[in-house]
Design a protein around this motif. Structure first.
Motif, short mmCIF file in Angstrom:
data_model
loop_
_atom_site.label_atom_id
_atom_site.label_comp_id
_atom_site.label_asym_id
_atom_site.label_seq_id
_atom_site.Cartn_x
_atom_site.Cartn_y
_atom_site.Cartn_z
N LEU A 29 -9.35 7.63 -10.22
CA LEU A 29 -10.20 6.50 -9.88
C LEU A 29 -11.35 6.37 -10.87
O LEU A 29 -11.83 7.36 -11.43
CB LEU A 29 -10.77 6.68 -8.47
CG LEU A 29 -9.76 6.60 -7.32
CD1 LEU A 29 -10.36 7.15 -6.05
CD2 LEU A 29 -9.31 5.18 -7.12
N HIS A 84 -8.39 0.86 -3.97
CA HIS A 84 -9.85 0.92 -3.95
C HIS A 84 -10.33 1.83 -2.83
O HIS A 84 -9.69 1.93 -1.78
CB HIS A 84 -10.45 -0.48 -3.74
CG HIS A 84 -10.23 -1.43 -4.88
ND1 HIS A 84 -8.99 -1.94 -5.19
CD2 HIS A 84 -11.10 -1.95 -5.79
CE1 HIS A 84 -9.10 -2.76 -6.23
NE2 HIS A 84 -10.36 -2.78 -6.60
N GLY A 240 -11.88 2.55 -8.04
CA GLY A 240 -10.50 2.15 -7.84
C GLY A 240 -9.64 2.37 -9.05
O GLY A 240 -10.09 2.81 -10.11
N ASN A 241 -8.37 2.06 -8.87
CA ASN A 241 -7.38 2.14 -9.94
C ASN A 241 -6.26 1.18 -9.56
O ASN A 241 -5.54 1.41 -8.60
CB ASN A 241 -6.85 3.57 -10.08
CG ASN A 241 -5.95 3.73 -11.28
OD1 ASN A 241 -5.29 2.80 -11.72
ND2 ASN A 241 -5.92 4.94 -11.82
#
Length: 865
Positions: A29, A84, A240-241
Motif C-alpha cells: 500500500l 483502499h 491503497g493499491n
C-alpha cells in the motif's frame, strides 16, 4: 488503471524469487492514493460486485439497477474494499454511502461501516474475509452507533422509506486520538448525528467494509436487507493499491499431455450466460489470439483445449475478459501466466506436493513465498483444497444455485492463496472429501446418500450428500484441465469421472479417484458392529474377517483395469511411473487405547519435542485406503508391477511408507505430504513390541508395522504434531507444511523432502525439514519383492528400452519397466519358465525371449533391435 505487463511481472518461469518480490510490491500500500468511488452505477445487473470488492458471502449480494443489494438477511454480511484502507499516517478521512433498508419489518438489522478491519493474519485478504473492527452505522430501530457509543434519540422509522446518506468523518486530535463524527442525511438535511466520538489511532487503522449485520436465528432469512449506492472514500489518511483486485478471471490451471494443452480459467459469476474468455499468447513481443471460449454457466470455468502444442520454450499467455458496462465500452481485464514446455528426457524434475488446506493461515503468503523459492516444475494439489468452514458461515444447501455459489466462494479463496504457485507451471488438482462437503466419502459408484439424519449418518450410508449436478460442478472446476478421462462413462446419478493418465516429459502419471467407487463399510459390516463415521463403535466386536472384506470395493474394477493397463504402457518415452491419489494405501495413525472413533483427535494434547506418547493403538479408520485389506493389497500389487511411486495427501500427517503385500517392503514407496493447514492433527505413536527394531539411525516409531487393517508397512519417516513455541500454535504445532519430490530420470533416483510451514528454505535450509527427511530411494526400490533367482544377463544394443517379464505358467505380467542401461539381469519370483519382452513401445518394435529359467551357469544373451 495501468496494469503491469507479463514481462514486468516475470521474464521466465524459473525466476520464482524475482516473481515473488514483484508480487509483494504489487500488494504493498502507498499513501496519497486517489480517492475511492464505487462503479456499480456503470455495471449491468449481476451477482459479482466487481474486482475491487470481496463479498461475504458471494451468494448474498448482487448489483441491481446501479446499486448493491443484500439478497438475504443474516449475521455479519459485508462488502470489503480491497484497494483502499486507512493507514497509520496522520490525516483526515471521509466515508459516505447512500443506503436504504429493504425490509421494514426487521427490528435487529444494522447498516453501516466497519473500519480498522484486521484479520488474524496481517494481510488485506485476511481482513477482507475474517476482519473485525469498529462498527459504525445505524440500526433498523433508528439508533446511531459508533463503536460502543449509541445515540439515545433514534431516527424515525418513517425516514427509512427514503434513500438516506450515511457519512463518517475522522480527524486527528492529539496523543494519537481521533475524533469521529457520524451523520444520517436526507437530501442535504442532517436527520441525526453522533459527534465527538474519540477513538485511538490504532483502532481505526485497517480495512474498510460496508456492513449489513442482522441478528437472525437462522443462517439467513430470505428477505432482502439493505441497498447501497455511491460509496465514496477520501482523505489524507487513505492508503491503497489499485492492483489489489481479484477477478473477473481469478486464476487458471493447465496441463500439457503429449501435444494437447488444456487450460481451465476460473471466472467470476458475472451472469446467467457464460462470460467469453480470450486466450492470447505472446510471440515475438506481440500478443496473438489463440482461442476464445465461453465459460460454463454453472462452474464458471472457461475450458480451453489446444491441440498440437509443440512449443519447446516458455510461452507467455494472458486471459482476457471484456466486462459489459452501461457506458457502452466494456472494461478490459487480464490474467497473465506462462506455459512451460515438457521436461527434457533426462532433465531433473521437482514436484510440489500439497493437500489439506483449511483456512487458519489464509492467505498463506508464507507458503507461497517458500513454494516459489523451490521453483517447482509442477504443482500437485491432491485434495481438500479447502474445508467446509473456510471463509466462515459454514455450508449452504438451501438451493442448488446458492450451494454452487457457496462452493465457488471457497474455491476462489483457495486460488487467492495459491494461484501464483501454479501460474507458470502445470497443476494437478483433484477433489477429496471436504471439497464435496463430506468429512468422509464412500462413493458407492455415485450413489445418492440418504437425505435424513445428521452429517455422519448420511456419510455412512454411502454415496454423495450433495446434488449430482453440484458434484459434477466441483469436478469441473478442479479437473477440467486434466488429460481426458481413461473411460468417460459416468457413474450413478450421471456423475462424471476424471481418472486418467498424464504423460509429461519422462514421467507417466496415473491420476485416480480414491473415493468414488469405494464401498461404504456400513453396507459390509453387520449391524452389531455399529459403524459410525467409518469406525467400529461397538467395543466387543471382534470379527476381523470384515477388515479383509473381499466383497467390498476400494478403487473399483474400472480403475483396477485402468491401472493394469497403465503400468504396462511406457509410450511417449515414459521412464518413471507415479501414481497420484487423494490418500495412501494404508492407515498411518494411532489413537488412545479404547477409542471408538476419531472425534477426540482435535483435542489430543500435543507433545513436546522428544516426548514419545504412550498408550496408543493403531486406528481402524475405514476412510483410509487401508480398508478393505484385500483390495488394498490388490491395488498395491498392481502398481508395483510398474515400479510405481505413490504420492498422496489427505492424512494430515507427512509420512514415507514402504508398502508390503506378502512381506514387509516387497512393493513400492508412498509419500503422503503434510497438511498445508491442519484441521485434524492425526498422530503416529505406535505401542512398540519388545522385539521392535526401528530403522537404523531413525526414531523408534520407524520400522516394520502392521496397521489396524493388517497391512504391512515400513515407516521411514513420520511428522507428528509437536509443540514448537511458534505462533499461531494452531498452525505451527500441527505438523503443517508441504512436500517436494525431486526426480532424476537419468539415475532414476527419487528424493522426498518434507518442509515445515515455518521453514526458511532460502536462508536456513538445514533447519527446514521434519525429522527423518530428506529420503532418497531409487525406482528399483518400488518393486522390493525379493527375488527367488535371476535369469541370464541380457545385453542390448541400446539403453532406455522397455523390459517386460511374463510368467509362462500363470501368463501374468509380473513387471514392466524402462531401463536406463544396456545391461539387465531380470529378477524372478518363481522357478518356472519366463518370457522377457524387450522393445521400444513408441516404434512397436519388440523382441521376445521365451522359456528362460533360473540357471546356475548363466549365459549372457545379446539382443539387437
Amino acid at each position: 488503471m495501468k496494469r503491469r505487463t507479463f514481462l514486468e511481472n516475470t521474464l521466465m518461469v524459473s525466476a520464482g524469487l524475482t516473481f515473488h518480490s514483484k508480487l509483494l510490491a504489487s500488494e504493498r500500500l502507498t499513501p496519497n492514493v486517489s480517492n475511492f468511488k464505487s462503479d456499480w452505477h456503470t455495471s449491468p445487473d449481476r451477482l459479482w460486485l466487481g474486482p475491487g470488492f470481496w463479498a461475504n458471502r458471494l451468494q448474498d449480494w448482487q448489483i441491481k439497477e446501479g446499486g448493491v443489494e443484500s439478497v438475504i438477511r443474516g449475521k455479519n454480511r459485508s462488502i470489503a474494499i480491497l484497494t483502499h484502507e486507512l493507514g497509520e499516517q496522520e490525516g483526515d478521512f471521509e466515508i459516505k454511502v447512500d443506503f436504504k433498508f429493504l425490509d421494514f419489518t426487521a427490528s435487529s438489522d444494522f447498516v453501516g461501516f466497519r473500519i480498522g478491519n484486521k484479520g488474524p493474519i496481517d494481510d488485506y485478504r485476511s481482513a477482507a474475509i475474517y476482519g473485525r473492527g469498529i462498527k459504525i452505522g445505524v440500526n433498523s430501530n433508528g439508533q446511531l452507533t459508533v463503536g460502543e457509543k449509541t445515540v439515545d434519540t433514534p431516527l424515525s422509522r418513517a425516514d427509512f422509506s427514503n434513500k438516506l446518506t450515511l457519512v463518517l468523518t475522522g480527524k486527528p486530535l492529539h496523543n494519537n486520538v481521533y475524533k469521529l463524527d457520524l451523520a444520517v442525511i436526507n437530501n442535504g438535511k442532517v436527520l441525526q448525528e453522533s459527534t465527538g466520538n474519540l477513538l485511538g489511532k490504532t483502532e481505526i487503522v485497517g480495512g474498510i467494509t460496508l456492513l449489513n449485520d442482522c441478528q437472525t436465528k437462522e443462517q439467513q432469512v430470505f428477505t432482502p436487507g439493505v441497498r447501497f449506492e455511491n460509496l465514496q472514500i477520501s482523505g489524507s489518511k487513505l492508503i491503497g493499491n489499485e492492483a489489489r483486485t481479484f477477478g473477473p478471471i481469478y486464476f487458471a490451471q493447465y496441463t500439457l499431455h503429449h501435444d494437447c494443452l488444456k487450460l481451465s480459467a476460473q471466472t467470476a459469476p458475472i451472469g446467467s450466460v457464460g462470460q467469453e474468455v480470450i486466450l492470447e499468447v505472446q510471440e515475438k513481443g506481440q500478443w496473438r489470439v489463440l482461442a476464445k471460449v465461453k465459460a460454463d454457466p454453472i462452474s464458471r470455468v472457461a475450458a480451453f483445449r489446444i491441440e498440437n502444442w509443440q512449443k519447446q520454450e516458455v510461452v507467455p499467455y494472458r486471459l482476457k475478459s471484456l466486462l459489459a458496462t452501461k457506458t457502452g465500452s466494456p472494461s478490459v481485464h487480464y490474467y497473465e501466466g506462462s506455459f512451460a514446455p515438457a521436461p527434457k528426457p533426462n532433465a531433473k524434475i521437482k514436484l510440489g506436493l500439497f493437500s489439506c488446506n483449511c483456512d487458519h493461515g489464509f492467505p498463506d503468503t508464507d507458503l507461497r513465498k517458500n513454494m516459489l523459492y523451490h521453483q517447482i516444475d509442477a504443482a500437485l494439489f491432491l485434495g481438500d483444497q479447502f474445508y467446509e468452514a473456510s471463509g466462515g458461515f459454514g455450508v449452504e444447501e438451501t438451493t442448488l444455485d446458492r450451494s454452487i455459489l457457496d462452493y465457488l466462494r471457497k474455491w476462489h479463496q483457495f486460488g487467492w492463496s495459491y494461484r501464483d504457485v501454479f501460474r507458470h507451471v502445470p497443476c494437478i488438482s483433484i477433489p477429496d472429501d471436504h471439497d464435496v462437503y463430506h468429512g468422509n466419502v464412500w462413493g458407492e459408484g455415485g450413489e445418492a446418500a440418504i437425505k435424513e439424519g445428521g452429517a455422519a449418518a448420511r456419510q455412512d450410508s454411502g454415496g454423495f450428500k450433495m446434488h449430482p449436478d453440484w458434484v459434477t460442478m466441483v469436478q469441473h472446476t478442479q479437473t477440467s484441465h486434466l488429460p481426458d478421462p481413461y473411460d468417460p462413462t459416468p457413474v450413478k446419478q450421471g456423475i462424471g469421472v476424471y481418472y486418467t493418465h498424464w504423460n509429461w516429459g519422462p514421467l507417466s502419471f496415473a491420476i485416480i479417484e480414491d473415493r468414488k467407487f469405494k464401498s461404504a463399510p456400513l453396507h459390509i459390516f453387520p449391524k452389531e458392529a455399529k459403524i459410525r463415521n467409518g469406525f467400529i463403535s461397538k467395543p466387543d466386536f471382534k470379527d476381523e474377517s470384515y477388515l479383509n472384506a473381499p466383497n467390498a470395493e476400494l478403487l473399483g474394477a474400472r480403475q483396477e483395469q485402468f491401472l493394469e493397463e497403465w503400468v504396462q504402457d511406457w509410450k511417449q518415452g515414459a521412464k518413471m511411473k507415479i501414481l497420484l491419489s487423494q490418500t495412501n494405501f494404508c492407515t498411518v495413525g494411532t489413537l488412545p487405547k479404547g477409542s471408538l472413533g476419531d472425534d477426540v483427535v482435535p483435542s489430543l494434547a500435543i507433545p513436546e519435542l522428544g516426548q514419545y506418547v504412550s498408550g496408543d493403538d493403531m486406528t481402524r479408520d475405514m476412510d483410509s485406503n487401508g480398508w478393505p485389506h484385500s483390495k488394498r493389497n490388490k491395488a498395491v500389487d498392481i502398481i508395483r508391477k510398474g515400479f510405481t511411486l505413490h504420492l498422496a495427501g489427505d492424512q494430515h500427517l507427512g509420512s514415507v511408507v514402504h508398502y508390503g503385500v506378502e512381506e514387509f517392503g516387497d512393493a513400492g514407496f508412498a509419500f503422503a505430504g503434510p497438511a498445508l493447514n491442519n484441521i485434524w492433527p492425526r498422530r503416529w505413536w505406535p505401542t512398540l513390541s519388545p522385539n521392535h527394531k526401528p530403522l537404523e539411525g531413525k526414531p523408534l516409531y520407524t520400522g516394520n508395522f502392521e496397521d489396524g487393517f493388517k497391512n504391512k508397512i515400513t515407516l521411514h519417516a513420520v511428522a507428528s504434531p509437536r509443540k514448537t513455541g511458534l505462533k499461531p500454535a494452531i498452525i505451527h504445532d500441527r505438523a503443517t507444511g508441504y512436500g517436494v519430490v525431486l526426480i532424476d530420470p537419468e539415475t532414476r533416483d527419487i528424493t522426498f523432502e518434507c518442509w515445515k510451514r515455518s521453514a526458511d528454505p532460502e536462508n536456513d535450509p538445514s533447519n527446514g525439514q521434519y525429522i527423518g527427511w530428506p529420503i532418497t530411494i531409487n525406482q528399483q526400490d518400488n518393486y522390493g519383492k525379493k527375488a527367488l533367482g535371476y535369469l541370464s544377463e541380457i545385453e542390448m544394443n541400446s539403453a532406455n528400452l522397455v523390459v517386460q517379464l511374463i510368467n509362462e505358467t500363470t501368463k501374468a505380467i509380473e513387471y514392466t519397466v524402462r531401463l536406463n542401461t544396456s545391461k539387465f539381469i531380470p529378477k524372478v519370483f518363481s522357478d518356472v519358465k519366463h518370457t522377457v519382452r524387450i522393445g521400444d513401445p513408441d516404434k512397436n518394435n519388440w523382441k521376445e525371449l521365451n522359456g528362460l529359467t533360473i540357471k546356475k551357469n548363466k549365459k549372457r544373451i545379446s539382443v539387437n533391435l
